[in-house]
Design an enzyme around this catalytic site. Structure first.
Site, short mmCIF file in Angstrom:
data_model
loop_
_atom_site.label_atom_id
_atom_site.label_comp_id
_atom_site.label_asym_id
_atom_site.label_seq_id
_atom_site.Cartn_x
_atom_site.Cartn_y
_atom_site.Cartn_z
N HIS A 119 1.46 0.04 -51.23
CA HIS A 119 2.09 -1.07 -51.95
C HIS A 119 3.46 -0.67 -52.45
O HIS A 119 3.69 0.48 -52.84
CB HIS A 119 1.20 -1.53 -53.13
N HIS B 114 6.13 -1.41 -55.44
CA HIS B 114 6.35 -2.02 -56.76
C HIS B 114 7.77 -2.60 -56.74
O HIS B 114 8.73 -1.89 -56.41
CB HIS B 114 6.28 -0.99 -57.88
P1 AMP Z 1 -0.09 2.78 -58.16
O1 AMP Z 1 -0.38 3.52 -59.41
O2 AMP Z 1 1.27 3.01 -57.60
O3 AMP Z 1 -1.20 3.01 -57.15
O4 AMP Z 1 -0.09 1.25 -58.55
C1 AMP Z 1 -1.22 0.47 -58.60
C2 AMP Z 1 -0.86 -0.74 -59.39
O5 AMP Z 1 -1.87 -1.71 -59.20
C3 AMP Z 1 -0.74 -0.50 -60.88
O6 AMP Z 1 0.58 -0.80 -61.31
C4 AMP Z 1 -1.75 -1.45 -61.47
O7 AMP Z 1 -1.32 -2.03 -62.69
C5 AMP Z 1 -1.92 -2.46 -60.37
N1 AMP Z 1 -3.19 -3.16 -60.37
C6 AMP Z 1 -4.43 -2.63 -60.41
N2 AMP Z 1 -5.36 -3.58 -60.36
C7 AMP Z 1 -4.70 -4.76 -60.30
C8 AMP Z 1 -5.10 -6.13 -60.23
N3 AMP Z 1 -6.38 -6.49 -60.21
N4 AMP Z 1 -4.13 -7.08 -60.17
C9 AMP Z 1 -2.82 -6.74 -60.18
N5 AMP Z 1 -2.39 -5.47 -60.24
C10 AMP Z 1 -3.31 -4.49 -60.29
#
Ligand code: AMP
Length: 188
Positions: free
Chosen positions: A174, A176
């Site tokens: 993903h 950001h």
């Molecule tokens: P990372 O730490 O780069 O793997 O980012 C994962 C991101 O997913 C984090 O910023 C979380 O806040 C986000 N996240 C986790 N669960 C959800 C969800 N159900 N809806 C939206 N964002 C999410």
């Protein structure tokens, strides 16, 4: 389960815009007191990001390591549930290949996640192979389109956390897309 949440826009965004809090000081606004499974690690990590104490950072790193340990099992992640519309998300862009939705724990007034709809081995960027070049390019171009749609074209940051050292917590690639406030550099 006890849940307490406040809309980001009403509490966090004005303070972030005013520079009262840095990213790591955004207060925790969601509590989930139920035991969480591994598939919910993606929710655990942002809860921990609300604190900047050494203990909280250690917890976040531990959660990231736990997520990494099961990354290659092929188990679905929280993002698979969002793609299948099994859990709610605020979707801001969708096409045949990618989905963009608001991060549940925003680190800025605009914080969007952009994911490929088909993971195809892309648990993280370092797993990319030549066949992924097209989707990677499409994601980056779409990030620009999403940023335009959010009205942040004059300044935004694209982040990919890759692996436990970068505190990746969800093993479905993903981007950001973060903006709407002045960014600091170097990043933490
Ligand atoms: P990372 O730490 O780069 O793997 O980012 C994962 C991101 O997913 C984090 O910023 C979380 O806040 C986000 N996240 C986790 N669960 C959800 C969800 N159900 N809806 C939206 N964002 C999410």
């Amino acid at each position: 389960m006890a849940a307490l949440s406040f809309p980001f826009s009403s509490i966090q965004a004005p303070l972030l815009r005013a520079g009262k809090w840095s990213c790591s000081q955004i207060p925790r606004t969601r509590m989930n007191l139920k035991p969480l499974g591994l598939s919910q690690i993606g929710i655990l990590a942002p809860i921990r990001r609300g604190f900047s104490s050494p203990r909280a950072l250690a917890d976040e790193e531990a959660a990231a390591k736990a997520a990494a340990a099961v990354a290659e099992t092929g188990a679905p992640t929280i993002f698979d549930k969002i793609i299948k519309k099994e859990i709610p998300a605020t979707i801001v862009y969708e096409d045949a290949k990618v989905l963009a939705f608001r991060d549940i724990n925003p680190q800025a007034p605009v914080h969007i996640l952009l994911i490929p709809k088909i993971r195809d081995g892309l648990t993280q960027l370092s797993k990319a192979e030549p066949r992924h070049a097209e989707i990677l390019g499409h994601m980056l171009y779409t990030a620009k389109v999403v940023a335009e749609g959010e009205g942040i074209s004059e300044g935004y940051r694209i982040v990919i956390n890759n692996g436990p050292s970068a505190c990746q917590s969800v093993y479905h690639l993903h981007l950001h897309i973060i903006g709407g406030r002045q960014m600091k550099w170097p990043a933490g």
